[in-house]
Design a protein around this motif. Structure first.
Motif, PDB file in Angstrom:
ATOM      1  N   HIS A 226       0.813  -1.119   0.022  1.00  0.00           N
ATOM      2  CA  HIS A 226       0.002  -0.150   0.131  1.00  0.00           C
ATOM      3  C   HIS A 226       0.719   1.332   0.032  1.00  0.00           C
ATOM      4  O   HIS A 226       0.201   2.253   0.036  1.00  0.00           O
ATOM      5  N   LEU A 227       2.055   1.307  -0.217  1.00  0.00           N
ATOM      6  CA  LEU A 227       3.114   2.277  -0.210  1.00  0.00           C
ATOM      7  C   LEU A 227       4.086   2.171  -1.217  1.00  0.00           C
ATOM      8  O   LEU A 227       4.577   1.229  -1.466  1.00  0.00           O
ATOM      9  N   GLY A 228       4.240   3.118  -2.085  1.00  0.00           N
ATOM     10  CA  GLY A 228       5.146   3.119  -3.186  1.00  0.00           C
ATOM     11  C   GLY A 228       4.690   2.845  -4.431  1.00  0.00           C
ATOM     12  O   GLY A 228       5.615   2.386  -5.461  1.00  0.00           O
ATOM     13  N   TYR A 229       3.505   3.154  -4.663  1.00  0.00           N
ATOM     14  CA  TYR A 229       2.746   2.892  -5.910  1.00  0.00           C
ATOM     15  C   TYR A 229       3.328   4.135  -6.780  1.00  0.00           C
ATOM     16  O   TYR A 229       3.265   5.188  -6.683  1.00  0.00           O
ATOM     17  N   TYR A 230       4.013   3.789  -8.160  1.00  0.00           N
ATOM     18  CA  TYR A 230       4.329   4.759  -9.016  1.00  0.00           C
ATOM     19  C   TYR A 230       3.762   4.563 -10.365  1.00  0.00           C
ATOM     20  O   TYR A 230       3.821   5.431 -11.145  1.00  0.00           O
ATOM     21  N   TYR A 231       3.076   3.560 -10.543  1.00  0.00           N
ATOM     22  CA  TYR A 231       2.211   2.986 -11.716  1.00  0.00           C
ATOM     23  C   TYR A 231       1.300   2.150 -11.327  1.00  0.00           C
ATOM     24  O   TYR A 231       1.336   1.687 -10.176  1.00  0.00           O
ATOM     25  N   TRP A 232       0.387   1.722 -12.296  1.00  0.00           N
ATOM     26  CA  TRP A 232      -0.824   0.671 -11.972  1.00  0.00           C
ATOM     27  C   TRP A 232      -0.473  -0.623 -11.233  1.00  0.00           C
ATOM     28  O   TRP A 232      -1.444  -0.926 -10.746  1.00  0.00           O
ATOM     29  N   GLN A 233       0.806  -1.034 -11.712  1.00  0.00           N
ATOM     30  CA  GLN A 233       0.814  -2.417 -10.965  1.00  0.00           C
ATOM     31  C   GLN A 233       1.502  -2.529  -9.710  1.00  0.00           C
ATOM     32  O   GLN A 233       2.339  -1.792  -9.295  1.00  0.00           O
ATOM     33  N   GLN A 234       1.026  -3.319  -8.779  1.00  0.00           N
ATOM     34  CA  GLN A 234       1.342  -3.394  -7.390  1.00  0.00           C
ATOM     35  C   GLN A 234       2.821  -3.551  -7.580  1.00  0.00           C
ATOM     36  O   GLN A 234       3.342  -4.668  -7.908  1.00  0.00           O
ATOM     37  N   PRO A 235       3.695  -2.952  -6.578  1.00  0.00           N
ATOM     38  CA  PRO A 235       5.192  -3.185  -6.471  1.00  0.00           C
ATOM     39  C   PRO A 235       5.013  -4.214  -5.389  1.00  0.00           C
ATOM     40  O   PRO A 235       4.177  -4.791  -4.735  1.00  0.00           O
ATOM     41  N   MET A 236       6.152  -5.032  -5.547  1.00  0.00           N
ATOM     42  CA  MET A 236       6.302  -6.417  -4.486  1.00  0.00           C
ATOM     43  C   MET A 236       6.664  -6.024  -3.242  1.00  0.00           C
ATOM     44  O   MET A 236       6.332  -6.849  -2.304  1.00  0.00           O
ATOM     45  N   THR A 237       6.989  -4.752  -2.857  1.00  0.00           N
ATOM     46  CA  THR A 237       6.991  -4.646  -1.406  1.00  0.00           C
ATOM     47  C   THR A 237       6.783  -3.093  -1.189  1.00  0.00           C
ATOM     48  O   THR A 237       6.770  -2.178  -2.161  1.00  0.00           O
ATOM     49  N   ASN A 238       6.540  -2.755  -0.115  1.00  0.00           N
ATOM     50  CA  ASN A 238       6.197  -1.271   0.352  1.00  0.00           C
ATOM     51  C   ASN A 238       7.652  -0.547   0.284  1.00  0.00           C
ATOM     52  O   ASN A 238       8.807  -1.028   0.718  1.00  0.00           O
ATOM     53  N   SER A 239       7.587   0.504  -0.476  1.00  0.00           N
ATOM     54  CA  SER A 239       8.777   1.456  -0.647  1.00  0.00           C
ATOM     55  C   SER A 239       8.568   2.723  -0.035  1.00  0.00           C
ATOM     56  O   SER A 239       7.598   3.496  -0.666  1.00  0.00           O
ATOM     57  N   MET A 240       9.525   3.345   0.633  1.00  0.00           N
ATOM     58  CA  MET A 240       9.203   4.893   0.933  1.00  0.00           C
ATOM     59  C   MET A 240       9.728   5.932  -0.156  1.00  0.00           C
ATOM     60  O   MET A 240      10.674   5.415  -0.764  1.00  0.00           O
ATOM     61  N   PRO A 241       8.879   6.936  -0.576  1.00  0.00           N
ATOM     62  CA  PRO A 241       9.549   7.714  -1.268  1.00  0.00           C
ATOM     63  C   PRO A 241      10.842   8.338  -0.902  1.00  0.00           C
ATOM     64  O   PRO A 241      11.214   8.538   0.277  1.00  0.00           O
ATOM     65  N   ALA A 242      11.595   9.009  -1.686  1.00  0.00           N
ATOM     66  CA  ALA A 242      12.906   9.818  -1.660  1.00  0.00           C
ATOM     67  C   ALA A 242      12.476  10.877  -0.619  1.00  0.00           C
ATOM     68  O   ALA A 242      11.816  11.608  -0.800  1.00  0.00           O
ATOM     69  N   VAL A 243      13.445  10.870   0.446  1.00  0.00           N
ATOM     70  CA  VAL A 243      13.562  12.129   0.970  1.00  0.00           C
ATOM     71  C   VAL A 243      14.911  13.073   0.889  1.00  0.00           C
ATOM     72  O   VAL A 243      15.983  12.236   0.387  1.00  0.00           O
ATOM     73  N   ASN A 244      14.820  14.177   1.203  1.00  0.00           N
ATOM     74  CA  ASN A 244      16.081  15.255   0.989  1.00  0.00           C
ATOM     75  C   ASN A 244      16.770  15.514   2.287  1.00  0.00           C
ATOM     76  O   ASN A 244      15.801  15.531   3.504  1.00  0.00           O
ATOM     77  N   ARG A 245      17.927  15.673   2.339  1.00  0.00           N
ATOM     78  CA  ARG A 245      18.477  16.356   3.534  1.00  0.00           C
ATOM     79  C   ARG A 245      19.504  17.495   3.106  1.00  0.00           C
ATOM     80  O   ARG A 245      20.128  17.604   2.080  1.00  0.00           O
TER      81      ARG A 245
END
Length: 105
Positions: A77-96
């Motif tokens: 439920h996290l990390g969708y970038y296109y219609w197909q479900q990703p294999m695992t949740n992935s956090m969007p990139a953060v900046n520092r």
């Protein structure tokens, strides 16, 4: 995702609060797994749905109907970038931003 949006905005402004928001985003992402685990342990893992006449009703298992176990939180439920479900949740990139050097502006 709101925290990550704020993180990106403040990074573009070279604010030191960028790093605090990045840490919060990681904390929220890791906490999501804890919520998922808590959901799956509710009612000793026995969250059943009673199916009758094409309606899905939350109900304990009964003899005269069909019961199926649905694990809603198992789906990515996290990390969708296109219609197909990703294999695992992935956090969007953060900046520092670098804290020891002064910004140019």
């Amino acid at each position: 995702l709101v925290t990550i949006g704020q993180n990106n905005m403040r990074a573009s402004q070279a604010r030191l609060s960028t790093n605090i928001l990045a840490d919060k985003a990681v904390e929220y992402f890791e906490g999501d797994y804890d919520l998922e685990e808590e959901y799956h342990t509710m009612l000793d893992g026995n969250v059943f749905f009673f199916v009758r006449s094409k309606q899905l009703l939350m109900s304990p298992p009964q003899e005269n109907g069909t019961t199926i176990k649905i694990s809603m939180m198992d789906q990515t439920h996290l990390g969708y970038y296109y219609w197909q479900q990703p294999m695992t949740n992935s956090m969007p990139a953060v900046n520092r931003v670098q804290t020891r050097k002064n910004a140019l502006a």
